[in-house]
Structures are given as structure tokens and as C-alpha cells.
Design a protein around this motif. Structure first.
Motif, PDB file in Angstrom:
ATOM      1  N   VAL A  72      38.529  57.699  53.458  1.00 20.04           N
ATOM      2  CA  VAL A  72      38.501  59.077  53.935  1.00 20.04           C
ATOM      3  C   VAL A  72      39.526  59.277  55.042  1.00 20.04           C
ATOM      4  O   VAL A  72      39.622  58.468  55.967  1.00 20.04           O
ATOM      5  CB  VAL A  72      37.091  59.427  54.472  1.00 20.04           C
ATOM      6  CG1 VAL A  72      37.083  60.802  55.116  1.00 20.04           C
ATOM      7  CG2 VAL A  72      36.068  59.354  53.338  1.00 20.04           C
ATOM      8  N   LEU A  73      40.289  60.359  54.912  1.00 15.42           N
ATOM      9  CA  LEU A  73      41.215  60.737  55.965  1.00 15.42           C
ATOM     10  C   LEU A  73      40.566  61.873  56.751  1.00 15.42           C
ATOM     11  O   LEU A  73      40.306  62.942  56.198  1.00 15.42           O
ATOM     12  CB  LEU A  73      42.547  61.197  55.362  1.00 15.42           C
ATOM     13  CG  LEU A  73      43.683  61.366  56.357  1.00 15.42           C
ATOM     14  CD1 LEU A  73      44.166  60.008  56.835  1.00 15.42           C
ATOM     15  CD2 LEU A  73      44.832  62.137  55.730  1.00 15.42           C
ATOM     16  N   ALA A  74      40.274  61.633  58.019  1.00 17.86           N
ATOM     17  CA  ALA A  74      39.625  62.646  58.842  1.00 17.86           C
ATOM     18  C   ALA A  74      40.682  63.398  59.636  1.00 17.86           C
ATOM     19  O   ALA A  74      41.391  62.807  60.442  1.00 17.86           O
ATOM     20  CB  ALA A  74      38.615  61.993  59.786  1.00 17.86           C
ATOM     21  N   ALA A  79      28.397  57.261  57.505  1.00 22.21           N
ATOM     22  CA  ALA A  79      28.000  57.237  56.090  1.00 22.21           C
ATOM     23  C   ALA A  79      28.571  56.023  55.365  1.00 22.21           C
ATOM     24  O   ALA A  79      28.347  55.845  54.168  1.00 22.21           O
ATOM     25  CB  ALA A  79      28.456  58.527  55.406  1.00 22.21           C
ATOM     26  N   GLY A  80      29.342  55.213  56.086  1.00 23.73           N
ATOM     27  CA  GLY A  80      29.845  53.980  55.503  1.00 23.73           C
ATOM     28  C   GLY A  80      31.228  54.085  54.879  1.00 23.73           C
ATOM     29  O   GLY A  80      31.684  53.153  54.224  1.00 23.73           O
ATOM     30  N   HIS A  81      31.899  55.203  55.089  1.00 20.19           N
ATOM     31  CA  HIS A  81      33.237  55.340  54.515  1.00 20.19           C
ATOM     32  C   HIS A  81      34.272  54.607  55.363  1.00 20.19           C
ATOM     33  O   HIS A  81      34.053  54.337  56.548  1.00 20.19           O
ATOM     34  CB  HIS A  81      33.618  56.820  54.411  1.00 20.19           C
ATOM     35  CG  HIS A  81      32.701  57.608  53.519  1.00 20.19           C
ATOM     36  ND1 HIS A  81      32.508  57.286  52.199  1.00 20.19           N
ATOM     37  CD2 HIS A  81      31.903  58.686  53.777  1.00 20.19           C
ATOM     38  CE1 HIS A  81      31.634  58.142  51.663  1.00 20.19           C
ATOM     39  NE2 HIS A  81      31.248  58.997  52.605  1.00 20.19           N
ATOM     40  N   ASP A  82      35.382  54.306  54.730  1.00 21.11           N
ATOM     41  CA  ASP A  82      36.517  53.682  55.408  1.00 21.11           C
ATOM     42  C   ASP A  82      37.384  54.837  55.923  1.00 21.11           C
ATOM     43  O   ASP A  82      38.089  55.477  55.149  1.00 21.11           O
ATOM     44  CB  ASP A  82      37.261  52.816  54.375  1.00 21.11           C
ATOM     45  CG  ASP A  82      38.524  52.199  54.947  1.00 21.11           C
ATOM     46  OD1 ASP A  82      38.766  52.340  56.158  1.00 21.11           O
ATOM     47  OD2 ASP A  82      39.259  51.564  54.166  1.00 21.11           O
ATOM     48  N   ARG A 135      42.703  61.312  69.802  1.00 20.62           N
ATOM     49  CA  ARG A 135      42.935  59.871  69.884  1.00 20.62           C
ATOM     50  C   ARG A 135      41.761  59.169  70.563  1.00 20.62           C
ATOM     51  O   ARG A 135      41.299  58.123  70.111  1.00 20.62           O
ATOM     52  CB  ARG A 135      44.231  59.630  70.677  1.00 20.62           C
ATOM     53  CG  ARG A 135      44.637  58.171  70.830  1.00 20.62           C
ATOM     54  CD  ARG A 135      45.862  58.031  71.734  1.00 20.62           C
ATOM     55  NE  ARG A 135      47.017  58.760  71.233  1.00 20.62           N
ATOM     56  CZ  ARG A 135      47.857  58.288  70.328  1.00 20.62           C
ATOM     57  NH1 ARG A 135      47.685  57.086  69.833  1.00 20.62           N
ATOM     58  NH2 ARG A 135      48.878  59.003  69.915  1.00 20.62           N
ATOM     59  N   ARG A 136      41.242  59.770  71.626  1.00 20.55           N
ATOM     60  CA  ARG A 136      40.132  59.151  72.344  1.00 20.55           C
ATOM     61  C   ARG A 136      38.853  59.180  71.503  1.00 20.55           C
ATOM     62  O   ARG A 136      38.050  58.248  71.562  1.00 20.55           O
ATOM     63  CB  ARG A 136      39.917  59.831  73.699  1.00 20.55           C
ATOM     64  CG  ARG A 136      41.084  59.674  74.666  1.00 20.55           C
ATOM     65  CD  ARG A 136      41.270  58.219  75.106  1.00 20.55           C
ATOM     66  NE  ARG A 136      40.123  57.743  75.826  1.00 20.55           N
ATOM     67  CZ  ARG A 136      39.540  56.560  75.618  1.00 20.55           C
ATOM     68  NH1 ARG A 136      40.009  55.735  74.710  1.00 20.55           N
ATOM     69  NH2 ARG A 136      38.493  56.218  76.307  1.00 20.55           N
ATOM     70  N   LEU A 168      35.180  55.966  67.969  1.00 17.62           N
ATOM     71  CA  LEU A 168      34.665  55.682  66.624  1.00 17.62           C
ATOM     72  C   LEU A 168      35.181  54.354  66.081  1.00 17.62           C
ATOM     73  O   LEU A 168      34.704  53.871  65.060  1.00 17.62           O
ATOM     74  CB  LEU A 168      35.057  56.809  65.660  1.00 17.62           C
ATOM     75  CG  LEU A 168      34.591  58.207  66.045  1.00 17.62           C
ATOM     76  CD1 LEU A 168      35.046  59.220  65.007  1.00 17.62           C
ATOM     77  CD2 LEU A 168      33.072  58.243  66.186  1.00 17.62           C
ATOM     78  N   GLY A 169      36.200  53.820  66.742  1.00 21.28           N
ATOM     79  CA  GLY A 169      36.762  52.542  66.287  1.00 21.28           C
ATOM     80  C   GLY A 169      37.533  52.663  64.980  1.00 21.28           C
ATOM     81  O   GLY A 169      37.522  51.759  64.155  1.00 21.28           O
ATOM     82  N   ILE A 170      38.220  53.802  64.786  1.00 21.96           N
ATOM     83  CA  ILE A 170      38.997  53.986  63.553  1.00 21.96           C
ATOM     84  C   ILE A 170      40.482  54.071  63.881  1.00 21.96           C
ATOM     85  O   ILE A 170      40.850  54.475  64.986  1.00 21.96           O
ATOM     86  CB  ILE A 170      38.558  55.267  62.784  1.00 21.96           C
ATOM     87  CG1 ILE A 170      38.737  56.517  63.664  1.00 21.96           C
ATOM     88  CG2 ILE A 170      37.107  55.133  62.307  1.00 21.96           C
ATOM     89  CD1 ILE A 170      38.466  57.819  62.929  1.00 21.96           C
ATOM     90  N   PRO A 171      41.338  53.689  62.934  1.00 18.33           N
ATOM     91  CA  PRO A 171      42.784  53.862  63.162  1.00 18.33           C
ATOM     92  C   PRO A 171      43.104  55.343  63.345  1.00 18.33           C
ATOM     93  O   PRO A 171      42.402  56.204  62.800  1.00 18.33           O
ATOM     94  CB  PRO A 171      43.434  53.327  61.885  1.00 18.33           C
ATOM     95  CG  PRO A 171      42.375  52.571  61.161  1.00 18.33           C
ATOM     96  CD  PRO A 171      41.057  53.132  61.607  1.00 18.33           C
TER      97      PRO A 171
END
Lengths: 398, 360
Positions: B3-5, B23-26, B58-59, B64-67
Motif C-alpha cells: 500500500v502506498l499511503a 491491518a497488516g499491509h506493507d 515525515r514525522r 509508524l515505522g514506514i519508509p
């Protein structure tokens, strides 16, 4: 994990960490007159001597600063202000400088009555002494041309560039941030009046750098205060950073320089393996006069930020060049100055190797670059105008 | 799923991304840089007016610990949203730039790039409910009536919605803010954005006048044809507008006057009494339908982003959406979208959306 962004910053060397850690636990302001102060001062002066020795100059010509940006600002603004007269207000600067020089020059033009002549590079990113000669006259206050380009890795003929300026008595500043540790750098032999270097690009700490500044070069200080550093750069010296910087410089001009050939071979292996996977990859910059750790590649039909994200997800770190404050990847002003089409400039990545680089890292890249480029091509150039296509360009092949 | 948020730096998109992660998405976060400023020395470079929003996004991604990356869509945004906005006003219509941005940027340019890069979906913080029922995508109003954004999403095609993810649809804004605080997202208290993002000072008139210059024309009484005043361009007006008409003399009957219609070719702005604004028939172009329109369909029509609701009958005739309003609506401006819904306790269901062309 493969780290190909040593030109942005390179891991600190164990000897620098050790020197810094040791110094952090001692007290003493290098300007104090008592025993602790003298001990701190002694550490600073020994560091200064080591750096002077390593870079071919005298200790009195080593001015400690907070890093490359400050050194560039001090040289460009300081020398301009000291030499400015109503009939001498022009700065000659290359158009492919780091922003620390470019934006400083632009600021002087906008706020301090400076004029500028931009020295344009050839299609390989190289700056030519004949072209510089054409731009010089008695109204020039300062020339500033980098030793080696941080983006495309092209190395300039510094001695030949200094000559026409020296003949007219015009001070010549060179940003050698990428050159130190990668190429032999001898300040006296170069003939330059001022030279910028910084710690964190050679395995030293962040936040410390040097401006080598000829003793006879009049320079107006940017920071006023306690009169440290020849009264050109006031401020309490960061003793731990300074001694760690000296440790890194010693290592850079001995072991790193000795390994430059190996590094270049590893870089060539990287380029060759990328080309095997992506035959139409374009290598930017000068194939001959080139930083040993630099590979600057254009992947036609791709967006740099797509490539960067896909590689990052595979644990491979590289750079699209500079980014603005918000983090938007910018088409490189260096490539644009070299005549590369914007759409191709946006599809470019810099891989920079350094003292920790291994063949294993190059192999990791080789394994994924093919599918990554294919993927990025599918995504296309989404953010750009639909009309944008890839135009022709002049290219160099390594 | 990969998923691209899309993360604007606001609280909604931050919580939407957080829910996608939960929800467990990447999930990978991106902030879109949309504003172009002419480069000076940095040839080809663009300035960033979104430094604070980019930092907030960014923060949130850090928490969330995502790229997280910032992608430059300024050229496409300028071309497809800003330029069209200006052109629509110049043509005497009233565009909805948020709707256009969803259609062309978030769920076209960004979605295309995301799919190309191997993502399965684009996740945003929109307030709307999206579900699949019997293999059919259903777009419904948000659980939060006040925040519902289904109107600006209703024109997305089936293919676009098939790759969309709106994790906030079942929540209210208040719940989202509480959740943001619980998740340690610093944007929990960040104020809502109301203005058009590319007109940060909120002065749409000033923006349009700077872009279009002055194109003087006349304000005319629709009934008598009398010239009531002059104006600097039809882009200063919207159908249904009452304030700022620049008419000195009150109407003979003492009642307020409203903009009834805009004629860009002659520069004429027609004004008149409120009842002349009443519209019962809408002809709308480029319909996007979510059900089969075999004949007239009972529905509720919405003619602007907030409010403007009336029971109606909609039908497709010769590729256009005809909407017969059972109760008249005023301020129905060409250029805006008309979205038609089927009332439903589980959230009104979007049936179709189209661009308002003409009204009666």
C-alpha cells in the motif's frame, strides 16, 4: 545492505572515533591559559600540524570551521568583502559548484553588489582553463572553482585553472570536499589561495571542517568574537572534533589514497555489472578525470525517485543528487549545466563508494538493478508533463 | 497488500496510514510536493512551500515505522488542476479543484506510478466508505456527515476505486483525532485545512485576477436589462453569489440580488432575485456511473461540496446525466459536480457523478 552514498557521508573511521572519544572525556578550553587549557590547545595545534602536513601547507594556514558549508561561505564572502572596491566587484564561479558556493555567490549578487560570471563546464562536466582565462579581468575579486564535482565526479585541472588567476593576482578558492582522500591534494602546489574540506566525507566527525587560507589572503570574518583562528573565525574550538578530524585526514591521505586504485576498480566493476543488466545505462561525467568512488548513471525512461525507492526497499542506498528542504528530488543543476535534458537528469542516480565498500555490495546491486529499472520504467515519468519525452544528449561512456 | 499511503502532513492521512499498517499491509508513505515556484539560480529546481507539511508527514511516517519519500507532482498538478481551475473560471464556470486533484493526481498520476512500482493500492485519509459487495464496488458517504468527502470522490472510475483505500470511512473526525493522539502522532491537534491548497491566503478572487488580469464587463439586472455596475472579470463571480457584487444602489424592491448567470464572451454578469436562482433541471456532462441506469432512478442529488441536497430523479440520456430536482436548489453553478446518491442507513450509496453543464 549496500551503502553507496559515501559522497553524502561516510562511516567514521575507528581511529577518528577513538581520538574523539578520548578527547570528549577531557576538559579544557583551548583559549584558557591554565594547564587544562594548554593541554587542549596542544591537542588542537598538533591536529593543525598534522592536517597542514597532510595537505601540503603550513599550520598557520589551517582555519578550523564547522564544515564545508561554512568554509565555502567564509572563503567566498570573506575574500569578496575584503577585496571589493567600486571597480572590483565581479566573482567568477563555475556553474556546477555545490550549493554552498552557488547560493553564497548568488546572495552576494542579490545583496552585496557583486556581479557574477559563470564558468560553464564541458559536456563531461570539466572546467577548462582557457574558458576561465576568457572571463578574467581586473574587476574580478575572486575565482571559485571546485576541485572535483560532488555529483558527477569529474576532477578539474586545478593547477591549470589557478594559473590564469594567479597571473592577475586574483585569489582562487577551491572546494575540495570530495577531493581530499580521493586524490592527492597539495595546497601549496596547487597555487590556490583558499581550499575547503570537511570531516564527515573522509571518515571524520560531522560538524567540523577546515578552510586552508593563505596567510596573505585578506579575508573578512563572518563570525566575530574571541578572535580564535587568526581572528578570521571566532568561536571556542571543538577540541574532540578537531583531533578526530586530524586522525581522519592522516588516514585519508595515506591509506585511503593508497587504496584509490582498488576503489576505482570496484567502481568500474559496479558500472560494468549495471551495464550488463541495463545495456542502455548512460555514465555521466569524465571517464578519465574522475573520482575513484563515483559512478553517476542515467537510466533513460526512469524517474530517479522511483529507482531510489525501489533500491532502498532492497537495502541498497544511493542518491538522486540534491533534494530540497522538503525532500523533493531535484534534477541536478550539474547535469543541466552539462547540457543533459531535464527528463534524463531526473532519471539519474549517484552511486558513491568509500572505505567500507565491498565486492559483496556491488554484487547485491548487480542482482537487483535489472528488475528495479524494468519496474521503474513501468512506472514511467509520472510527475512530469505528459508531453515530456526523452531528447537527445551528449554523453560520455566510461 | 503493498500500500502506498499519500500523506499530506495532516491528521487524517496520518491515521489512515496508521490503520493500513495496523491491518497488516506493507505500507510506504509518500508526500506529494505540488507547488511549483520558479527556480532562480537552481535551474530547473522548485521551491517548496510545503516544508512544514512535509515534515509533519515525515514525522508521522517515523512514528509508524514506514519508509517515507517526497515525490514531485508539481508539473502535473499545475497542468491538470491549477491551470484548469483558472481556465474554468475564465469560461464562467465554477470548478472544484479537490475533485479534479483526486481524479487526475491522487488516483491517476500517483496511482499509475504506484501500480507501476508494484503497489496494490493508494491509501488516503478521505472520509468515505468503500466496500465490495457481490464483486461490485460500493462508494458510500462517511459515517461522519460533517466530514463526508464522497462528493469529491464520486467521479472516480471503477478502475480507480479498485485500487483505492479509505480507512477512515467508518469513523468520525473526533474519533480520528483521539486515535492520532493515542498513536503518538503529533498532528493529532493540527487544524483542518479549509482553503484551496494552492491559494493559501484564501483570496481566490485575488489569485484569479493575478492570473487572468482584468477583463472588465457589466453587471446587468436580469429582468430590466439595466446596467447596475462594472466588474473586472466574470472570474470574480459564482452563480448564487450575493456578497461583493459591488452594486451601490439597492434594488427597487429592496430585496437582495444574486448572481444568476455568467457570460464570459460578453463579460456580462446577470443578477436578480433569489427565486430566479431556483433550479429544477440539471444537464450534466461526462457522467461516471456506479449502477446501470436503465431508466429514471429515484435519488438524492448533491450539487456542491457542502450542502445543496435535494430529492431527485436521475436518468442517462444520450450520454448525459439529466437530474430532475423534486425540490428546487439555488446556487447550482456550472462546472461543479452533481453527485446522486441512494439513501441508505449504512451510508448513502453513490450512484453517479457528472459535471454540471446547464440548469433550468
Amino acid at each position: 545492505m549496500a551503502y553507496f552514498d559515501h559522497a553524502a557521508t561516510t562511516p567514521m573511521l575507528p581511529e577518528a572515533i577513538e581520538a574523539m572519544t578520548k578527547a570528549l572525556s577531557t576538559t579544557g578550553n583551548a583559549s584558557s591559559l591554565h594547564t587544562s587549557g594548554r593541554r587542549a590547545r596542544r591537542a588542537v595545534e598538533e591536529a593543525r600540524e598534522d592536517i597542514a602536513d597532510a595537505l601540503g601547507t603550513r599550520p598557520s594556514e589551517v582555519v578550523f570551521t564547522s564544515g564545508g558549508t561554512e568554509s565555502d561561505n567564509l572563503a567566498v564572502k570573506g575574500i569578496y568583502w575584503a577585496r571589493r572596491t567600486p571597480s572590483r566587484r565581479r566573482i567568477v564561479a563555475s556553474s556546477v559548484e555545490h550549493h554552498a558556493v552557488l547560493d553564497t555567490v548568488q546572495w552576494l549578487v542579490e545583496h552585496e553588489g557583486a556581479e557574477v560570471s559563470w564558468l560553464e563546464p564541458d559536456p563531461l562536466g570539466r572546467l577548462r582553463p582557457e574558458a576561465l582565462h576568457e572571463l578574467l579581468d581586473d574587476d574580478v575579486a575572486l575565482v571559485t572553482v571546485m576541485w572535483a564535482n560532488n555529483e558527477v565526479g569529474t576532477v578539474n585541472p586545478v593547477r591549470e585553472l589557478v594559473a590564469p588567476a594567479a597571473a592577475r593576482g586574483i585569489p582562487f578558492h577551491t572546494d575540495a570536499v570530495q577531493a581530499v582522500g580521493a586524490l592527492p591534494v597539495d595546497f601549496t602546489e596547487s597555487g590556490a589561495s583558499a581550499l575547503t574540506m570537511t570531516g564527515h566525507k573522509i571518515g571524520g566527525p560531522y560538524g567540523v571542517g577546515v578552510l586552508l587560507l593563505g596567510r596573505d589572503v585578506a579575508t573578512t570574518p563572518l563570525l566575530h568574537g574571541g578572535g580564535q583562528e587568526r581572528d578570521v573565525r571566532s568561536g571556542t574550538l571543538d577540541v574532540p572534533a578537531v583531533v578526530a578530524l586530524a586522525a581522519a585526514v592522516r588516514h585519508a591521505v595515506t591509506e585511503q589514497l593508497a587504496r584509490a586504485g582498488e576503489l576505482a576498480a570496484l567502481r568500474d566493476e559496479l558500472v560494468a555489472s549495471v551495464r550488463r543488466a541495463v545495456p542502455d545505462v548512460v555514465v555521466n561525467g569524465d571517464p578519465e578525470h574522475r573520482l575513484p568512488g563515483n559512478a553517476h548513471l542515467t537510466f533513460p525512461g526512469c524517474e530517479g525517485d522511483s529507482l531510489l525507492m525501489l533500491l532502498d526497499a532492497k537495502g541498497i542506498e544511493c542518491s538522486t543528487g540534491s533534494a530540497c528542504t522538503a525532500g523533493v528530488a531535484q534534477p541536478s543543476h550539474v547535469l543541466l549545466a552539462m547540457g543533459v535534458e531535464p527528463v534524463l537528469a531526473r532519471g539519474s542516480l549517484r552511486f558513491s563508494l568509500g572505505h567500507t565498500s565491498t565486492t559483496g555490495e556491488v554484487r547485491e546491486l548487480a542482482e537487483v538493478i535489472g528488475p528495479v529499472v524494468e519496474r521503474a520504467r513501468t512506472a514511467g515519468i509520472a510527475g512530469m508533463k505528459r508531453l515530456a519525452g526523452s531528447g537527445g544528449r551528449t554523453t560520455a561512456e566510461v | 497488500m503493498r500500500v502506498l499511503a499519500a500523506m499530506s502532513g495532516g491528521v487524517d492521512s496520518a491515521v489512515a496510514a496508521a490503520r493500513a499498517v495496523a491491518a497488516g499491509h506493507d505500507v510506504t508513505g509518500v508526500h506529494l510536493a505540488l507547488s511549483a515556484k520558479p527556480g532562480t539560480l537552481r535551474t530547473g529546481a522548485r521551491g517548496c512551500c510545503t516544508i512544514e507539511d512535509a515534515r509533519d508527514a515525515r514525522r508521522a511516517a517515523d512514528v509508524l515505522g514506514i519508509p517515507f519519500y517526497v515525490w514531485d507532482f508539481a508539473e502535473r498538478f499545475t497542468e491538470d488542476v491549477v491551470e484548469e481551475f483558472v481556465a474554468e473560471y475564465a469560461a464562467g464556470r465554477t470548478p472544484n479543484p479537490c475533485l479534479r486533484c483526486n481524479e487526475r493526481i491522487k488516483f491517476e498520476a500517483l496511482l499509475d506510478k504506484a501500480i507501476g512500482l508494484g503497489f496494490d493500492a493508494v491509501c488516503t485519509g478521505h472520509y468515505a466508505r468503500l466496500s465490495t459487495v457481490d464483486g461490485r464496488l460500493e462508494l458510500r458517504r462517511s459515517a461522519d456527515d460533517g466530514k463526508d468527502q464522497s462528493y469529491v470522490l464520486a467521479s472516480l472510475t471503477r478502475e480507480q476505486l479498485a485500487h483505492a483505500m479509505f480507512p477512515l470511512g467508518d469513523s468520525t473526525k473526533a474519533e480520528v483525532r483521539v486515535e492520532a493522539a493515542e498513536r503518538g502522532l503529533q498532528v493529532a491537534e493540527k487544524p483542518d485545512s479549509h482553503d484551496i491548497c494552492f491559494i493559501p491566503d484564501g483570496d481566490t478572487r485575488g489569485f484569479l485576477t493575478r492570473r487572468l488580469g482584468e477583463q472588465p464587463g457589466l453587471l446587468v439586472d436580469d429582468e430590466t436589462g439595466a446596467v447596475l455596475g462594472r466588474h473586472v472579470g466574470v472570474h470574480e463571480f459564482t452563480v448564487g453569489q450575493r456578497k461583493g457584487l459591488g452594486i451601490d444602489a439597492p434594488a427597487a424592491d429592496g430585496r437582495p440580488r444574486y448572481v444568476l448567470s455568467l457570460e464570459p464572451v460578453t463579460g456580462t454578469v446577470r443578477v436578480g432575485a433569489a427565486e430566479k436562482l431556483a433550479v429544477t433541471e440539471i444537464v450534466a456532462h461526462r457522467p461516471v456511473t456506479r449502477i446501470d441506469f436503465d431508466g429514471p432512478v429515484e435519488c438524492v442529488a448533491q450539487v456542491r461540496a457542502h450542502g445543496g441536497l435535494a430529492p431527485a430523479v436521475a436518468e442517462l440520456v444520450d450520454g448525459e446525466l439529466l437530474v430532475h430536482l423534486r425540490e428546487p436548489l439555488s446556487g447550482v453553478a456550472p462546472g461543479q459536480a452533481v453527485a446522486v446518491y441512494r439513501p441508505d442507513a449504512a451510508g448513502d450509496l453513490v450512484l453517479a457523478s457528472a459535471t454540471i453543464g446547464s440548469t433550468r
